[in-house]
Design a protein around this motif. Structure first.
Motif, PDB file in Angstrom:
ATOM      1  N   ILE A  64       0.923  -1.257  -0.192  1.00 20.72           N
ATOM      2  CA  ILE A  64      -0.062  -0.120  -0.060  1.00 20.72           C
ATOM      3  C   ILE A  64       0.808   1.394   0.095  1.00 20.72           C
ATOM      4  CG2 ILE A  64      -1.570   1.324   1.415  1.00 20.72           C
ATOM      5  CD1 ILE A  64      -2.824  -1.430   2.186  1.00 20.72           C
ATOM      6  N   THR A  65       1.840   1.244   0.852  1.00 19.47           N
ATOM      7  CA  THR A  65       2.906   2.358   0.861  1.00 19.47           C
ATOM      8  C   THR A  65       3.454   2.603  -0.457  1.00 19.47           C
ATOM      9  OG1 THR A  65       3.252   2.211   3.410  1.00 19.47           O
ATOM     10  CG2 THR A  65       4.690   3.291   2.111  1.00 19.47           C
ATOM     11  N   SER A  66       3.892   1.401  -1.079  1.00 17.18           N
ATOM     12  CA  SER A  66       4.546   1.691  -2.233  1.00 17.18           C
ATOM     13  C   SER A  66       3.731   2.263  -3.491  1.00 17.18           C
ATOM     14  CB  SER A  66       5.092   0.309  -2.741  1.00 17.18           C
ATOM     15  OG  SER A  66       6.257  -0.195  -1.777  1.00 17.18           O
ATOM     16  N   MET A  67       2.419   1.701  -3.449  1.00 16.35           N
ATOM     17  CA  MET A  67       1.412   2.207  -4.448  1.00 16.35           C
ATOM     18  C   MET A  67       1.213   3.921  -3.893  1.00 16.35           C
ATOM     19  SD  MET A  67       1.054  -0.222  -6.567  1.00 16.35           S
ATOM     20  CE  MET A  67       0.203   0.854  -7.597  1.00 16.35           C
ATOM     21  N   LYS A  68       1.099   3.870  -2.858  1.00 15.37           N
ATOM     22  CA  LYS A  68       0.803   5.745  -2.577  1.00 15.37           C
ATOM     23  C   LYS A  68       1.987   6.425  -2.833  1.00 15.37           C
ATOM     24  CE  LYS A  68      -2.762   4.936   0.774  1.00 15.37           C
ATOM     25  NZ  LYS A  68      -4.056   5.719   0.084  1.00 15.37           N
ATOM     26  N   ASN A  69       3.175   5.964  -2.645  1.00 16.35           N
ATOM     27  CA  ASN A  69       4.311   6.714  -3.225  1.00 16.35           C
ATOM     28  C   ASN A  69       4.217   6.896  -4.634  1.00 16.35           C
ATOM     29  OD1 ASN A  69       5.185   6.728  -0.329  1.00 16.35           O
ATOM     30  ND2 ASN A  69       6.607   4.849  -0.694  1.00 16.35           N
ATOM     31  N   ARG A  70       3.702   6.020  -5.344  1.00 19.63           N
ATOM     32  CA  ARG A  70       3.380   6.249  -6.948  1.00 19.63           C
ATOM     33  C   ARG A  70       2.203   6.917  -7.311  1.00 19.63           C
ATOM     34  NH1 ARG A  70       6.785   2.318  -5.520  1.00 19.63           N
ATOM     35  NH2 ARG A  70       8.413   1.826  -6.717  1.00 19.63           N
ATOM     36  N   GLY A  71       1.692   7.645  -6.282  1.00 19.22           N
ATOM     37  CA  GLY A  71       0.471   8.550  -6.422  1.00 19.22           C
ATOM     38  C   GLY A  71      -0.930   7.751  -6.749  1.00 19.22           C
TER      39      GLY A  71
END
Length: 216
Positions: free
Chosen positions: A102-109
Motif C-alpha cells: 500500500i505504501t509503495s503504491m501511494k508513493n507512486r500516486g
C-alpha cells in the motif's frame, strides 16, 4: 513474495466506480475455494467465475518485494496521466495485500481499492473498501464504502447486511455460467435482482458492464 495471477489496465465495470479507468491486480489464491473444479461443491463459495490460480495470466508473475510489484503495476498506467487508481482483487486479495505494498503504491500516486469477501482483516491505508459476502461465516470487515451482494445466494440474504456501516449497498445478479445446477435458485437472476431492488430501495442494481462490453 507476492503471487499475481494477472494485472491489466481497463475500466471498472461494476459498483460505485463503474466506468472509471483502473489497473486491476488479481492476487493468486482464495480462502473460500481452492480454484479447482473438483473442490467447487465442497467450497464455501461455489459460484466464483474467476480464474485465480497460478501466475500465468496477463502481466502475472511472482514479485519479491512491494516496490517491485508496485513498479510493475505503475508501469501499466498511461504515461503522464493522473487520477491513478488500482483495484486489488482475487481470489482473496487480503491474503497478500499488506501495508508495504500500500505504501509503495501511494508513493507512486495511486488511490487504492480492494474487492474482498470480508473474512480477513485488512491492512491500513486502503482508500476504497468493497466487501462481497460469500460465506455464512461472520464478516471480519463489517464497514466500508461499498457492500456488493451477489444475488441470489442459497444461504445468505441481503437483509442480513442492511445494518452494517457501508456507504453504498449494491445487488449484483449472479453469473450462472459457473454455478452447479443443483445450486441454481432462479433461472433469470437479472429479473429477480431488479425486482428485489425495486421492493427494497436501500439496494442499488450493479451490473457487470465489462462483460456486456466484452472488455477485461
Amino acid at each position: 513474495m507476492y503471487n499475481i495471477k494477472e494485472s491489466f489496465y481497463s475500466l471498472q465495470g461494476e459498483g460505485a466506480h463503474a466506468g472509471r479507468p483502473a489497473i486491476f491486480c488479481r492476487f493468486t489464491g482464495c480462502n473460500l475455494w481452492s480454484g479447482k473444479e473438483k473442490h467447487r461443491l465442497s467450497a464455501s463459495c461455489q459460484f466464483c467465475d474467476t480464474d485465480f490460480n497460478g501466475v500465468d495470466g496477463q502481466n502475472g508473475g511472482r514479485f519479491q518485494t512491494a516496490d517491485a510489484l508496485a513498479e510493475h503495476i505503475a508501469a501499466q498506467w498511461p504515461t503522464n496521466q493522473g487520477n491513478k487508481y488500482v483495484v486489488f482483487t482475487g481470489g482473496e486479495p487480503a491474503l497478500q495485500l499488506d501495508e508495504a505494498l500500500i505504501t509503495s503504491m501511494k508513493n507512486r500516486g495511486f488511490t487504492i481499492a480492494i474487492e474482498t469477501n470480508g473474512t480477513l482483516e485488512l491492512p491500513n491505508g486502503i482508500d476504497w473498501v468493497c466487501v462481497s459476502p460469500k460465506t455464512t461465516e461472520p464478516l471480519v470487515v463489517n464497514s466500508g464504502n461499498e457492500l456488493k451482494f451477489v444475488y441470489p445466494q442459497i444461504n445468505l440474504h441481503p437483509k442480513d447486511y442492511e445494518d452494517l456501516e457501508f456507504e453504498h449497498f449494491y445487488l449484483q445478479p449472479m453469473d450462472l455460467s459457473a454455478v452447479p445446477q443443483s445450486n441454481v435458485i432462479v433461472s433469470d437472476t437479472q429479473s429477480s435482482t431488479l425486482k428485489y431492488c425495486l421492493e427494497n430501495p436501500l439496494w442499488r442494481l450493479s451490473l457487470q458492464t465489462h462483460k456486456m462490453l466484452n472488455i477485461d
